[in-house]
Design a protein around this motif. Sequence first.
Motif, short mmCIF file in Angstrom:
data_model
loop_
_atom_site.label_atom_id
_atom_site.label_comp_id
_atom_site.label_asym_id
_atom_site.label_seq_id
_atom_site.Cartn_x
_atom_site.Cartn_y
_atom_site.Cartn_z
N GLN A 107 9.39 2.97 3.69
CA GLN A 107 9.36 4.34 4.44
C GLN A 107 9.88 3.82 5.75
O GLN A 107 9.76 2.75 6.31
N PRO A 119 7.80 9.46 4.93
CA PRO A 119 6.32 9.45 5.18
C PRO A 119 5.63 10.69 4.55
O PRO A 119 5.94 11.74 4.70
N ASP A 139 0.93 -1.35 -0.02
CA ASP A 139 0.07 0.11 0.07
C ASP A 139 1.10 1.21 0.05
O ASP A 139 0.23 2.31 -0.44
N THR A 140 2.20 1.32 0.46
CA THR A 140 3.06 2.44 0.54
C THR A 140 4.42 2.08 0.14
O THR A 140 4.90 0.91 0.22
#
Length: 149
Positions: A18, A148, A14-15
């Motif tokens: 980080q 982030p 999903d990301t």
Amino acid sequence: EHPVLKITLQAPLDTPLQPGATFGGLLDLRPAGLKAPSAVRCNHLVVMLETEEIIDPKHQPHKASSTGRGGAIRRLHCEHQEITTDLHLAHFVFSIPASGTPSFRTPMVGLRWVLRFELAVGKPPDAHGGQQHMQHLTWALPLIVQAPG
């Protein structure tokens, strides 16, 4: 030659990577040529999550540039070691420290995240009990760690 291992990274879906993210990898150690029992095998592996701070040579003190290290300062964050002589698959799971600095580069200095692989490989000993000759391989895979958002 045949590949020694196949790496499949399993990063967060999903990301992007980080600080605070957890990711892993699956290492397929099966010999490439299953019909060739004398194929080179990985007997020991080390996987390390590191950062490298790289200082531009123009901005290094004279002593630091003569060390031959190229101005890189390495820091180890996580490490996984495994004897893999009789394994077909291995895996690792690392977390980027929540306080970790994202990847960046300026004209003077840069910081990059690296997955470093160190392998001890060799062919199985022959039927006459000969000694196994080992070779050490190192490979660094750069990772991009984003701030982030």
